[in-house]
Write a protein that holds these residues in place. Sequence first.
Motif, short mmCIF file in Angstrom:
data_model
loop_
_atom_site.label_atom_id
_atom_site.label_comp_id
_atom_site.label_asym_id
_atom_site.label_seq_id
_atom_site.Cartn_x
_atom_site.Cartn_y
_atom_site.Cartn_z
N ALA A 128 -6.70 -7.40 3.52
CA ALA A 128 -6.27 -6.32 2.48
C ALA A 128 -6.41 -7.33 1.35
N HIS A 129 -6.64 -6.45 0.07
CA HIS A 129 -6.51 -7.13 -1.34
C HIS A 129 -5.95 -6.31 -2.26
N LEU A 130 -4.69 -6.69 -2.68
CA LEU A 130 -4.19 -5.91 -3.58
C LEU A 130 -4.12 -6.58 -5.12
N TYR B 44 -6.99 -1.67 -4.57
CA TYR B 44 -6.47 -2.02 -3.32
C TYR B 44 -7.85 -1.80 -2.37
N LYS C 178 -9.07 -2.11 1.44
CA LYS C 178 -8.50 -2.66 2.94
C LYS C 178 -9.67 -2.27 3.83
#
Length: 830
Positions: A640-642, A667, A669
């Motif tokens: 995931a990338h936040l 965000y 995912k």
Amino acid sequence: MKKLFTLIVFMLSFSTWSQTKVEGIVVDENDNPIAFANVMFKNSTEGTITNDNGRFYLESDTRYKVLVVSLLGYTPQEIELTKSINYNLSVTLVEGEQLDEVVLYVGKQSKKNNPAVEILKKIWAKKRENGLYKFDQYAYDKYEKIEFDLNTIDSSVIKSKLFKGMEFIFDHTDTSSVTGKTYLPMFINESFYKVYGDNKLKKEKEELLGNKNSGFNTNQTIIAYVNDLYSEYNIYDNYLQLFDKSFVSPLSKTGVDTYNYVLADSAYLGKKWCYKIIYYPRRKNELTFKGQFWVNDTTYAVKEIDMQATKSANINWVKEMYIEQEYEVVNDSVFLLKRDYMLTDFSINKKEKSRGVYGRRTTVYDNHVFDDEKPKSFYDKKIDPFNPLVYDREDEFWENNRLEVLNEDEKGIYKMLDTLTTVPKFKQLYKAAEVLASGYFEFDKLNFDYGPLYSTYGYNPAEGIRVRVGGRTYKTANDQFRLQGYTAYGLNDRKFKYGISAKWLIDRKNRIILSAGTRRDVEQIGVNLTNTNDVLGRSFASSALFTAGANDKLTNINLTTAGLEFEIFKNLKLRGGSSFRTMRSALPEDFSLSYVDLDAPEGVSDVTRQFETYLTLDYQPGRETIGYGVERRDQNDDYAHLFVNYSLGVKGILDSDFNYEKVQFYYRKPWMIGGFGRLQTIFEAGKVFGEVPLSLLDVVPGNQTYFSIFNTFPNLNFYEFVTDTYTSVHLEHNFNGRIFSRIPLIRDLNLRELVGVRGVWGDLSEENKLLNTPANIPLIAPNDKIYWEYSFGIGNIFKVFRIDFNFRGNYFDLPEARRFSVTGSFGFEF
């Protein structure tokens, strides 16, 4: 020559450990191949199953004299093995009476009153109690060996001009114990780890203590690629993630709907009485295996398992995939994974005689210690990503820590590959491959790379044909400092553009990075909602020669930026910095960036000058990287990338024009939905507080190219929607052929179906509309209702193409609204 080569292979075969080898095909009376026939050495538990094409290969350390081939509904055949090596056998099964011994059931098996299924249910009930799950804490040694080999070596390969001057490498050919093919080792890597885990804390720590490879010692790209290919998996999981695909595990709770199971035998393995269960897929073209496993009769822990991917499985570039796992009996209730072996035959196609590359991974686990509790800080403590001692271990270290001894052939690989890398022709071939993979041409003596080559030419209405040259400093992949730059020239506007960027890794342990750069170029700034301060990012202004509609909304931008970042803990980065940019339209007659400016002589300005400071939080949990320099490469893409960004525009500094605040949230995912494929999701939201011109507003990203670009709206034109407040969602699901595999007419094409849905809501304040009154494009925000689109796609066309059919959901009355579009892309995927 072919006879001589066959003789050489035959003689080499005697130097291997195996005492009996058989290879051939099983057919019926009409010479049709028979899949899933049982092939066993008589009076043994050693056997295999024919593949989809009826072929088999089997070897053993024991000398056997009789081979038994059987199938329900056919008379079993016993073949006398007069030699220890028997290749090219052709076994014909005749329909007739089936004897009781060595039976393999075929066809669909009942799910009810099936003893194999009853055993499977007990495996499900006990799986959390087996192995490492039985203990609060655990630790063990892990040894991993990975090897790549060229396979299907014959006389034509040996005589090929490609290997002229490198003929000595063929002294190291060997024969695969799984496929029976002759192969040539080309790469070997060994690693030794200490692994610690805590089931209560749900923490695990893996410490690399030694790494050794030959042939490509400094090429971390290859090592990263190898590691990415061979991800970890657990046979007790419902789905096994291999090559970015979800294979249904033979032990899956959904297995009874995917596999046929047969209780075939029972025997002692070691000191444990075990059942043998054979399994094979119910349908073709799904991501499944065939094989067998042995399971203990009291603990229902798997003792041994082998899994072979079916050739009809919808996976590219993989002709064969074979997995073996062996488990150690610790006591009456604990079985631990002892050895994991995986062989993959990578090939352009799945034809029997096609050449390819073997990828072989062997992992051995030993020296387990349980219930040795360690504090949480032990698992949270950072491990130095690069310890030079790890990559420079003496031979004594490997002699003491190899959990599986290298055979004579493997020992010879190191010497052969070390010699090969000194051969000029091999260096040339290797360098050509690196250029194709990286897009850069290396000048080793200058520590400089020219490129990227793929950005040399471009086109847009402002510049016309665009020519670009550039490069970067490059000594190794782990450089602490990287300087990059380029210059470009447009044949229409006759102007030079340029960009330069520098990054310096000040502190490797905490990954403190100082960066700065400047860029003057033509850009399409309406392609992302979330801001980026990447000076040398990809330019969408010149990304395509063909567009849907005129790409005339381009901006001349002059950007200078500087920043500092550090890693708070693994994969969590804090970044701060500032930037100054000037922006004006590159085609003012078609696209105006003018705004109301009461201080200007005519009350209107067409240039924006803006100083901005920013603070970002970037979190990528589960991300694995390779390298320890200022730039690192991803090893996986399933994390995931936040991303959270706060920007502050300050009027007056360097004659800046506006005060404002901007908050943005991003965000992303990916989700593996079991056997239903992969779902990619992106959610974005943001708001601008204050009055700003069009060049600083948030533009909903359209896509006027004919390429499928995720996180854009393919039926929107550039600047069709402009906002200062927005919320956006993108969903795209790839079923990986699950639906097409059940349609007889197109099943064998191995196509993959994709569906996408995307929507955005946004607003634009009256103050910002008034400020941008001089602009010559309509300023519309999707605030009346959510703008949305949907699409249907077909992927894996000829293994490399994808085509998407995109439909607009609403806002049909807008000027030049595109109701429908077709986009496509090209790429290599498993």
